[in-house]
Design a protein around this motif. Structure first.
Motif, PDB file in Angstrom:
ATOM      1  N   HIS A  32       0.332 -36.444  44.725  1.00  0.00           N
ATOM      2  CA  HIS A  32      -0.069 -34.572  44.288  1.00  0.00           C
ATOM      3  C   HIS A  32      -0.841 -34.284  45.301  1.00  0.00           C
ATOM      4  O   HIS A  32      -0.951 -32.199  45.049  1.00  0.00           O
ATOM      5  CB  HIS A  32      -1.453 -35.864  43.058  1.00  0.00           C
ATOM      6  CG  HIS A  32      -0.620 -36.434  42.260  1.00  0.00           C
ATOM      7  ND1 HIS A  32      -0.274 -35.969  41.761  1.00  0.00           N
ATOM      8  CD2 HIS A  32      -0.820 -37.411  42.366  1.00  0.00           C
ATOM      9  CE1 HIS A  32      -0.417 -37.016  40.733  1.00  0.00           C
ATOM     10  NE2 HIS A  32      -0.201 -37.797  40.948  1.00  0.00           N
ATOM     11  N   ARG A  86     -10.654 -45.194  49.283  1.00  0.00           N
ATOM     12  CA  ARG A  86      -8.688 -44.591  48.374  1.00  0.00           C
ATOM     13  C   ARG A  86      -7.749 -44.686  48.318  1.00  0.00           C
ATOM     14  O   ARG A  86      -6.907 -45.086  48.332  1.00  0.00           O
ATOM     15  CB  ARG A  86      -9.588 -43.658  47.166  1.00  0.00           C
ATOM     16  CG  ARG A  86     -11.187 -43.344  46.523  1.00  0.00           C
ATOM     17  CD  ARG A  86     -11.584 -43.097  45.444  1.00  0.00           C
ATOM     18  NE  ARG A  86      -9.864 -42.532  44.727  1.00  0.00           N
ATOM     19  CZ  ARG A  86      -9.946 -41.318  43.702  1.00  0.00           C
ATOM     20  NH1 ARG A  86     -10.501 -40.655  44.069  1.00  0.00           N
ATOM     21  NH2 ARG A  86      -8.770 -41.808  42.854  1.00  0.00           N
ATOM     22  N   GLY A 123     -13.016 -35.456  47.812  1.00  0.00           N
ATOM     23  CA  GLY A 123     -14.020 -36.149  47.094  1.00  0.00           C
ATOM     24  C   GLY A 123     -14.647 -37.231  47.293  1.00  0.00           C
ATOM     25  O   GLY A 123     -14.555 -37.992  48.711  1.00  0.00           O
ATOM     26  N   ARG A 135      -8.902 -27.548  44.127  1.00  0.00           N
ATOM     27  CA  ARG A 135      -7.895 -28.215  43.445  1.00  0.00           C
ATOM     28  C   ARG A 135      -8.103 -29.282  43.049  1.00  0.00           C
ATOM     29  O   ARG A 135      -8.143 -30.957  43.807  1.00  0.00           O
ATOM     30  CB  ARG A 135      -6.458 -28.866  44.544  1.00  0.00           C
ATOM     31  CG  ARG A 135      -6.052 -27.108  45.413  1.00  0.00           C
ATOM     32  CD  ARG A 135      -5.400 -27.201  46.456  1.00  0.00           C
ATOM     33  NE  ARG A 135      -4.991 -26.281  47.274  1.00  0.00           N
ATOM     34  CZ  ARG A 135      -4.489 -26.120  48.486  1.00  0.00           C
ATOM     35  NH1 ARG A 135      -3.888 -27.539  49.219  1.00  0.00           N
ATOM     36  NH2 ARG A 135      -4.153 -24.645  49.522  1.00  0.00           N
ATOM     37  N   TYR A 136      -8.423 -29.692  41.712  1.00  0.00           N
ATOM     38  CA  TYR A 136      -8.681 -30.465  41.231  1.00  0.00           C
ATOM     39  C   TYR A 136      -8.026 -32.075  41.405  1.00  0.00           C
ATOM     40  O   TYR A 136      -8.250 -33.128  41.324  1.00  0.00           O
ATOM     41  CB  TYR A 136      -9.598 -30.696  39.957  1.00  0.00           C
ATOM     42  CG  TYR A 136      -9.980 -29.285  39.745  1.00  0.00           C
ATOM     43  CD1 TYR A 136     -11.410 -29.147  40.512  1.00  0.00           C
ATOM     44  CD2 TYR A 136     -10.270 -27.629  38.543  1.00  0.00           C
ATOM     45  CE1 TYR A 136     -12.147 -28.202  40.351  1.00  0.00           C
ATOM     46  CE2 TYR A 136     -10.563 -26.862  38.510  1.00  0.00           C
ATOM     47  CZ  TYR A 136     -12.081 -27.028  39.533  1.00  0.00           C
ATOM     48  OH  TYR A 136     -12.530 -25.794  39.241  1.00  0.00           O
ATOM     49  N   ARG A 137      -6.592 -31.405  41.421  1.00  0.00           N
ATOM     50  CA  ARG A 137      -6.112 -33.231  41.279  1.00  0.00           C
ATOM     51  C   ARG A 137      -6.495 -33.886  42.930  1.00  0.00           C
ATOM     52  O   ARG A 137      -6.424 -35.128  42.553  1.00  0.00           O
ATOM     53  CB  ARG A 137      -4.446 -32.643  41.940  1.00  0.00           C
ATOM     54  CG  ARG A 137      -3.306 -32.974  40.461  1.00  0.00           C
ATOM     55  CD  ARG A 137      -2.106 -33.129  40.406  1.00  0.00           C
ATOM     56  NE  ARG A 137      -1.271 -31.960  39.927  1.00  0.00           N
ATOM     57  CZ  ARG A 137       0.124 -32.436  39.812  1.00  0.00           C
ATOM     58  NH1 ARG A 137       0.635 -33.236  40.158  1.00  0.00           N
ATOM     59  NH2 ARG A 137       0.750 -31.531  39.910  1.00  0.00           N
ATOM     60  N   ASP A 138      -6.893 -32.935  43.480  1.00  0.00           N
ATOM     61  CA  ASP A 138      -7.348 -33.919  44.740  1.00  0.00           C
ATOM     62  C   ASP A 138      -8.128 -34.345  44.636  1.00  0.00           C
ATOM     63  O   ASP A 138      -8.124 -35.887  45.387  1.00  0.00           O
ATOM     64  CB  ASP A 138      -6.726 -33.118  46.130  1.00  0.00           C
ATOM     65  CG  ASP A 138      -6.081 -32.138  46.114  1.00  0.00           C
ATOM     66  OD1 ASP A 138      -5.025 -32.503  46.406  1.00  0.00           O
ATOM     67  OD2 ASP A 138      -5.835 -30.547  46.985  1.00  0.00           O
ATOM     68  N   ALA A 139      -9.171 -34.144  44.448  1.00  0.00           N
ATOM     69  CA  ALA A 139     -10.419 -35.208  43.850  1.00  0.00           C
ATOM     70  C   ALA A 139     -10.340 -36.346  43.248  1.00  0.00           C
ATOM     71  O   ALA A 139     -10.478 -37.232  42.876  1.00  0.00           O
ATOM     72  CB  ALA A 139     -11.579 -34.579  43.033  1.00  0.00           C
ATOM     73  N   HIS A 140      -9.367 -35.641  41.794  1.00  0.00           N
ATOM     74  CA  HIS A 140      -8.275 -37.186  40.977  1.00  0.00           C
ATOM     75  C   HIS A 140      -7.745 -38.051  41.606  1.00  0.00           C
ATOM     76  O   HIS A 140      -7.521 -39.322  41.661  1.00  0.00           O
ATOM     77  CB  HIS A 140      -7.698 -36.505  39.726  1.00  0.00           C
ATOM     78  CG  HIS A 140      -8.167 -35.737  38.551  1.00  0.00           C
ATOM     79  ND1 HIS A 140      -8.559 -36.768  37.696  1.00  0.00           N
ATOM     80  CD2 HIS A 140      -8.547 -34.540  38.673  1.00  0.00           C
ATOM     81  CE1 HIS A 140      -9.633 -35.580  36.862  1.00  0.00           C
ATOM     82  NE2 HIS A 140      -9.698 -34.636  37.716  1.00  0.00           N
ATOM     83  N   SER A 141      -7.088 -37.519  43.139  1.00  0.00           N
ATOM     84  CA  SER A 141      -6.513 -38.537  43.277  1.00  0.00           C
ATOM     85  C   SER A 141      -6.250 -39.712  44.424  1.00  0.00           C
ATOM     86  O   SER A 141      -6.419 -40.416  44.875  1.00  0.00           O
ATOM     87  CB  SER A 141      -4.993 -37.775  44.289  1.00  0.00           C
ATOM     88  OG  SER A 141      -5.464 -36.762  45.021  1.00  0.00           O
TER      89      SER A 141
END
Ligand code: FNR
Length: 383
Positions: A23, A180, A174, A164-170
């Motif tokens: 991601h 994780r 974050g 880049r919000y995907r980086d926080a999700h993945s």
């Protein structure tokens, strides 16, 4: 969905990489509108088919900054490339050199300049970010010079990192990101083994000695935010232009006025780019920004373009819109992550073939013959 080698390699990369890395590569800023438009706007540009023009002899060769290129393509700087495959920068650089095109090493690479430059049979390009510590920048330029780097790519569209919000999700950034990421690495053992994640922690070769750099990825995104310099202006670049003897390319131009400023500044080239949709979401796609920039500065400065190029047809489209050469980002990275250097070589072969078909059927026997006439007239500015 658009069918291409890049989309096949993308799927293979998705299977092989832990989610935080896939991601990180695949994602863009905010809602990813610009990321999508980069690809969609290019695909929408209609090529003008011509037939029966004896296209038996056809050449993809070109020159840029006095350097021969087997085709008008260079590999773009991509951070952390050595995390997508073992010593990934070296593998990709070798594939590019074997094909006869330039490779650009990112400031934030895993393999340092001193490892990649001597491993390839042609001069390397080096990309520099604007960091607060000018001493680091000077030192990086000295190292690049000492390693025989011939072209400097200076990236200016990242005074602050895009959200880049995907980086926080993945799990790339974050809370709890390190934990994780470790869990994901354990569930992708073939990747972890290949890139050496099970051994010593990853070092970002070019910046490992940099003030405040944590060990490898530990706080990569936080490090970018803390050390990139939002105060930068054209004036700050003057010492670099004076210090650097070779060609200097300004990467991240999206506006004709900025392109004119780059000419005034004395740059040798620009890269029309929105950083692959990773910085400011909502800006123009490169394909839509390019024609006005070409109108403003074509011939005065070399125009490179990237963002959204996934096929050889896209290369022809970008050239028809006014670029002299293009850069590939995700297209080569997906191939590298999926199949190492052999994947990059295969991708470049496919680009070569696709360009030949597109040139044959648009009646362009050479790169110089690709022009606005290669596009359907009514649709030329529709992109
Ligand atoms: C990048 N890009 C980039 N640019 C740069 O100047 N220095 C860098 O370190 C990076 N790092 C980076 C990482 C990843 C994972 C990606 C996908 C991109 C931007 C890159 O050079 C290029 O502008 C874009 O990738 C072009 O868009 P496409 O072709 O990927 O859509």
């Amino acid at each position: 969905m658009i069918i291409s080698a890049s989309t096949d390699y993308r799927e293979a990369a998705r299977r092989r990489l832990p989610p935080f890395l896939f991601h990180y590569i695949d994602g863009g800023a905010y809602a990813e509108h610009t990321l999508k438009r980069n690809v969609a706007d290019l695909a929408d540009i209609a090529l003008r088919q011509r037939v029966l023009r004896n296209m038996a002899e056809l050449s993809l060769e070109t020159r840029l900054f006095n350097e021969p290129l087997a085709m008008p393509v260079a590999l773009a700087p991509v951070g952390l490339t050595g995390m997508y495959a073992r010593r990934g920068e070296v593998q990709a650089a070798k594939a590019a050199a074997d094909k006869g095109i330039p490779f650009t090493l990112s400031t934030v690479s895993v393999c340092p300049i001193e490892e990649v430059a001597p491993a390839i049979s042609r001069p390397m390009w080096f990309q520099l970010y604007v960091l607060k510590d000018r001493g680091f920048m000077r030192n990086a330029l000295e190292r690049a010079k000492a390693s025989g780097v011939n072209t400097l790519v200076f990236t200016v569209d990242m005074p602050v990192p895009g959200a880049r919000y995907r980086d926080a999700h993945s799990g790339m950034s974050g809370p709890n990101a390190p934990l994780r990421r470790m869990l994901q690495a354990m569930t992708h053992p073939s990747w972890a083994w290949d890139v050496g994640m099970l051994g010593k922690p990853h070092d970002l070769g070019n910046i490992s000695a940099y003030r405040g750099n944590p060990t490898g990825l530990a706080d990569y995104i936080g490090w970018l935010g803390a050390n990139f310099d939002p105060s930068i202006s054209w004036k700050d670049l003057e010492w670099i232009r004076d210090f650097w003897d070779g060609p200097m390319v300004i990467k991240g131009i999206l506006d004709p006025d900025d392109a004119r400023d780059a000419v005034k500044f004395g740059a040798d080239g620009i890269v029309v780019s929105n950083h692959g949709g990773r910085q400011l979401d909502g800006v123009l796609s490169s394909a839509r920004a390019l024609p006005a920039i070409a109108d403003a500065v074509k011939g005065e400065i070399k125009i490179l373009a990237d963002s959204g190029i996934r096929t050889g047809l896209d290369v022809v489209r970008m050239l028809a819109l006014g670029a002299d050469t293009v850069m590939l980002g995700r297209a080569f990275v997906y191939a590298l992550a999926a199949a190492g250097g052999a994947g990059v070589s295969n991708l470049l072969e496919l680009f070569d073939k696709e360009m030949r078909v597109a040139m044959t059927l648009t009646g362009a026997k050479s790169i110089a013959e690709i022009s606005a006439d290669s596009l359907v007239r009514e649709l030329r500015h529709a992109a």
